[in-house]
Scaffold this motif. Structure first.
Motif, PDB file in Angstrom:
ATOM      1  N   HIS A   1     125.248  23.458  13.540  1.00 57.66           N
ATOM      2  CA  HIS A   1     126.208  22.756  14.386  1.00 57.66           C
ATOM      3  C   HIS A   1     126.574  21.405  13.749  1.00 57.66           C
ATOM      4  O   HIS A   1     127.752  21.035  13.684  1.00 57.66           O
ATOM      5  CB  HIS A   1     125.627  22.564  15.787  1.00 57.66           C
ATOM      6  N   GLY A   2     125.566  20.706  13.255  1.00 62.95           N
ATOM      7  CA  GLY A   2     125.816  19.434  12.569  1.00 62.95           C
ATOM      8  C   GLY A   2     126.739  19.615  11.380  1.00 62.95           C
ATOM      9  O   GLY A   2     127.698  18.870  11.184  1.00 62.95           O
ATOM     10  N   CYS A   3     126.450  20.641  10.623  1.00 60.89           N
ATOM     11  CA  CYS A   3     127.251  20.976   9.448  1.00 60.89           C
ATOM     12  C   CYS A   3     128.705  21.261   9.854  1.00 60.89           C
ATOM     13  O   CYS A   3     129.652  20.788   9.222  1.00 60.89           O
ATOM     14  CB  CYS A   3     126.602  22.222   8.855  1.00 60.89           C
ATOM     15  N   ILE A   4     128.867  22.008  10.968  1.00 64.96           N
ATOM     16  CA  ILE A   4     130.194  22.363  11.473  1.00 64.96           C
ATOM     17  C   ILE A   4     130.978  21.106  11.840  1.00 64.96           C
ATOM     18  O   ILE A   4     132.169  20.979  11.530  1.00 64.96           O
ATOM     19  CB  ILE A   4     130.045  23.301  12.696  1.00 64.96           C
ATOM     20  N   ILE A   5     130.293  20.154  12.480  1.00 65.83           N
ATOM     21  CA  ILE A   5     130.966  18.914  12.882  1.00 65.83           C
ATOM     22  C   ILE A   5     131.374  18.105  11.648  1.00 65.83           C
ATOM     23  O   ILE A   5     132.493  17.599  11.560  1.00 65.83           O
ATOM     24  CB  ILE A   5     130.053  18.081  13.809  1.00 65.83           C
ATOM     25  N   ARG A   6     130.454  18.024  10.669  1.00 67.97           N
ATOM     26  CA  ARG A   6     130.772  17.269   9.450  1.00 67.97           C
ATOM     27  C   ARG A   6     131.985  17.838   8.723  1.00 67.97           C
ATOM     28  O   ARG A   6     132.846  17.110   8.251  1.00 67.97           O
ATOM     29  CB  ARG A   6     129.574  17.258   8.498  1.00 67.97           C
ATOM     30  N   ILE A   7     132.040  19.172   8.625  1.00 66.19           N
ATOM     31  CA  ILE A   7     133.172  19.790   7.928  1.00 66.19           C
ATOM     32  C   ILE A   7     134.446  19.664   8.758  1.00 66.19           C
ATOM     33  O   ILE A   7     135.545  19.702   8.223  1.00 66.19           O
ATOM     34  CB  ILE A   7     132.881  21.278   7.625  1.00 66.19           C
ATOM     35  N   GLY A   8     134.285  19.538  10.081  1.00 68.90           N
ATOM     36  CA  GLY A   8     135.466  19.445  10.939  1.00 68.90           C
ATOM     37  C   GLY A   8     135.917  20.785  11.488  1.00 68.90           C
ATOM     38  O   GLY A   8     137.082  20.972  11.820  1.00 68.90           O
ATOM     39  N   PHE A   9     134.964  21.731  11.583  1.00 67.49           N
ATOM     40  CA  PHE A   9     135.293  23.045  12.131  1.00 67.49           C
ATOM     41  C   PHE A   9     135.014  23.130  13.632  1.00 67.49           C
ATOM     42  O   PHE A   9     135.102  24.207  14.213  1.00 67.49           O
ATOM     43  CB  PHE A   9     134.468  24.140  11.431  1.00 67.49           C
ATOM     44  N   ASP A  10     134.646  22.020  14.254  1.00 69.41           N
ATOM     45  CA  ASP A  10     134.194  22.120  15.654  1.00 69.41           C
ATOM     46  C   ASP A  10     135.323  22.438  16.628  1.00 69.41           C
ATOM     47  O   ASP A  10     135.061  22.727  17.787  1.00 69.41           O
ATOM     48  CB  ASP A  10     133.406  20.876  16.084  1.00 69.41           C
ATOM     49  N   GLY A  11     136.564  22.406  16.177  1.00 70.60           N
ATOM     50  CA  GLY A  11     137.654  22.801  17.063  1.00 70.60           C
ATOM     51  C   GLY A  11     137.910  24.301  17.062  1.00 70.60           C
ATOM     52  O   GLY A  11     138.689  24.783  17.881  1.00 70.60           O
ATOM     53  N   ASN A  12     137.243  25.008  16.178  1.00 68.23           N
ATOM     54  CA  ASN A  12     137.488  26.451  16.064  1.00 68.23           C
ATOM     55  C   ASN A  12     136.903  27.198  17.259  1.00 68.23           C
ATOM     56  O   ASN A  12     135.724  27.075  17.569  1.00 68.23           O
ATOM     57  CB  ASN A  12     136.868  26.955  14.759  1.00 68.23           C
TER      58      ASN A  12
END
Length: 704
Positions: free
Chosen positions: A353-364
DNA sequence: GTAGGGTTAG
């Protein structure tokens, strides 16, 4: 004359395998030096830059041209914008071109149609189609190919955008648009392999499989064309969806015979096809044989492993993907997160989840739904809700994930109101959404609500109840103690859906909870008639006999079980401490800290009894004396795991234990006392739900 | 010169 030479050099550059960019720049420099910036040959170089997808070079050269640039320059620039997904720039260039009165040539339209397709902008696309008709370009091969693709894709978009919203409008729209695809195709004076492939892919993307395969045959018969790698990678998903490994294998054979087996597109389709056909070994083999693997190949094998229950393997491929410096895509995460959910690997899930936020995928939205489910399944319903609340466009899967999460955690009222919110939001519930809301009702004894939802399924939403829904209602009635009603309900399930052993097992479990031996005997007869090997039935029935102190009947059943070679699954519980999982069986003395665990349990028991805990020896299903019963209960696997958690974590830490079967009533009572005495929250997940013990009570309200 | 393919969440 000079243009002829330049064109010749351009063809050589495009054919040549060496550094094309460098050669193009050298050619450009040569022309500028010998012929000047305004020479027409610069336009040919622009088309070369555009061909090589060199946006900056194209743009720079375009800006150096005398105004107004000719149509060829515009179409090169627009193509470059479109292939860089700078779609608005494609259109603003088109507008500039027209405001400078440059007549659009036919070459500009395919890129524009593609841009409008990628923008999901039907109005724009239709007006482009109209323009090509007005200009007499609409039967141009490239334009018609782009139009087929556009109409096929828009049918797709109307499916996803309207699903759950405009139920009545959709089928007609769909028919009209799939008709448009065919109309454009039929009207073409000349078709090439791209035309056929675009049509076939369009059919597959819209789920029209029979027509797609018909067209593959037709393209050989009437078009005199052989299927190429595009055709094959487009049709392989059909066999994946139909779980038709035989025909999938035929295509695999064809690809090998025709030298397509190194193609990365076909390779990913094969990996996926085999995985969806439950042939993970074949899938792995196809993956390993790929000479070059791109991100989608990795996504396919990760998803393949996870979908086949090989969670650790899926995680392993995800790690390997990162190690080989292949950048993960949103799909990579939405494929791998479910592995954490199934493994209850909360820490790993949080890291991802942290990784997802860093990459900017959290809107998917795919990722968000998988996270909601992961947090819920890992015991953190608050975090599940947090992620859910921040999803911008909640679709049916997202809603279902949170509703199921609430159901599992016993937040039935939340689940029910979320379901109603979903309806208010115009999201149409599906088969699984009803499973979730019915599960919520059954875990909380909401009988009337459950009936209401069950009855509305077919009436209001046209969804025929399936086995899972019948099972949920049977469970609902059974848990609520309405045993006879549940018995009639299952008996009259109907012709469409036959009751299975597991539906009857639900009722059998209810009979045990409500201590009805007679009905249990009727139920177990029905159950074993359908499913004679159902070991759970033997165990449950023998437990029911034991609880009624009918030891002989219990023993008889156990003998029958042994004769059939059926073995009881042993109860076990596990807890994650540090980064290690500690597993305990009932009465298990093998843990290195067993002595300390036992000591802790003895001290706890003393305090528990002071506070009013009374041992419920009825929960012991063996004919042994009271002292032995006490020992047996004392050593139930969940108690060992909890005691270990208490002595090996710092004060105040929440303890989370997972058990493979239901928690017994005595342990349920005991854990309430333990949670209060040690002042901690204790979360226990059994095989169907979560129990949150805190301050002497449990979130299930003793109803489970 | 311009057009077509594979992978994901409950």
């Amino acid at each position: 004359m000079s243009s002829y030479t330049t064109q010749h050099m351009i063809s050589n550059i495009l054919r040549n395998n060496s550094n094309k960019t460098l050669s193009a720049k050298q050619l450009h420099a040569h022309i500028v030096i010998t012929k000047g910036t305004f020479h027409n040959d610069n336009i040919l170089v622009l088309s070369l830059y555009s061909n090589l997808n060199l946006l900056h070079h194209s743009l720079h050269l375009f800006n150096s041209l005398p105004s107004p640039p000719p149509p060829l320059a515009w179409s090169s620039l627009i193509k470059c914008y479109t292939s860089h997904s700078l779609l608005h720039l494609s259109f603003s260039s088109f507008n500039s071109m027209r405001s400078l009165s440059v007549p659009p040539n036919r070459h500009v339209f395919p890129s524009l149609i593609k841009a409008s397709t990628l923008l999901k902008h039907p109005k724009l696309a239709y007006s482009l189609h109209a323009s090509t008709v007005r200009l007499g370009f609409d039967s141009d091969l490239y334009i018609a190919n782009a139009l087929i693709n556009m109409y096929a894709k828009f049918h797709n978009f109307s499916v996803t955008e309207n699903a759950g919203k405009v139920f009545d409008v959709f089928p007609q729209r769909g028919k009209y648009e799939i008709g448009s695809v065919r109309k454009v195709f039929d009207m073409m004076p000349v078709r090439d392999v791209v035309s056929w492939n675009t049509l076939i892919a369009g059919y597959v993307q819209n789920g029209v499989d029979v027509e797609a395969l018909d067209m593959v045959r037709e393209m050989g018969k009437n078009g005199n064309l052989k299927p190429d790698s595009f055709t094959l990678s487009s049709i392989l998903p059909i066999f994946a969806e139909h779980v038709d490994v035989y025909r999938g294998k035929e295509i695999h054979g064809y690809t090998v015979r025709n030298g397509f087996d190194g193609d990365v597109f076909i390779g990913s389709s094969l990996v996926d096809m085999y995985a969806k056909c439950n042939r993970l070994e074949n899938s792995l083999c196809a993956f390993n044989h790929l000479p070059r693997k791109d991100a989608i190949s990795w996504n396919s094998i990760i998803a393949g492993c996870v979908q086949n229950g090989e969670f650790d393997r899926g995680l392993g491929f995800f790690r390997r993907m990162l190690k080989e410096n292949v950048r993960p895509m949103p799909v990579s995460f939405s494929s791998v997160i479910p592995a954490c959910a199934h493994l209850t690997a909360l820490n790993l899930g949080k890291q991802l989840h942290g990784c997802i936020i860093r990459i900017g995928f959290d809107g998917n939205e795919f990722i968000a739904s998988s996270l909601v489910d992961m947090y819920a399944k890992c015991g953190n319903i608050k975090m599940a809700r947090y992620v859910f609340d921040r999803i911008e466009k909640r679709d049916m899967v997202a809603w279902t994930a949170i509703i199921m999460g609430c159901a599992m955690h016993g937040h039935a009222l939340d689940a029910v109101s979320l379901f109603d919110n979903m309806l208010e939001d115009g999201v149409r519930p599906c088969y699984v959404a009803f499973m979730a809301v019915l599960t919520a009702c059954s875990h909380a004894g909401l009988v009337d609500e459950g009936w209401r939802y069950f009855n509305s399924m077919e009436r209001d939403f046209g969804i025929a109840p399936g086995l899972e829904h019948y099972a949920a209602v049977a469970d609902l009635l059974g848990r609520a103690g309405r045993l006879e009603e549940a018995y009639d309900f299952i008996s009259n399930m109907g012709v469409q859906v036959q009751p299975t052993g597991s539906v009857w097992s639900t009722l059998l479990a209810a009979c045990r909870a409500h201590k009805s031996v007679e009905l249990a005997e009727k139920v177990v007869d029905k159950l074993l008639l359908i499913d004679p090997e159902n070991m759970g039935a033997y165990v449950l029935m023998s437990n029911i006999y034991s609880a009624a102190r009918r030891w002989k009947d219990a023993a008889k059943l156990r003998i029958r079980m042994r004769k059939k070679g059926l073995k009881k699954i042993p109860a076990c519980s596990w807890i994650e401490v540090g980064n290690e999982v500690h597993t305990f069986m009932a009465g298990d003395k093998s843990h290195p800290y067993y002595d300390k665990i036992n000591e802790a349990l003895t001290v706890l028991l003393e305090q528990m009894e002071k506070e009013g805990y009374v041992l419920d020896t009825n929960q012991v299903l063996h004919d042994v004396d009271e002292e032995q019963k006490r020992d047996l209960l004392h050593n139930h696997s969940e108690r060992l795991a909890i005691a270990f958690g208490i002595i090996s974590t710092t004060a105040g830490t929440t303890i989370q234990v997972i058990k493979n079967i239901r928690v017994c009533t005595d342990c349920h009572t005991a854990i309430k006392f333990i949670a209060k005495i040690v002042g901690r929250e204790i979360v226990v997940r059994d095989n169907s739900r979560f129990h949150h013990f805190k301050n002497g009570s449990c979130s299930c309200g003793d109803y489970w």
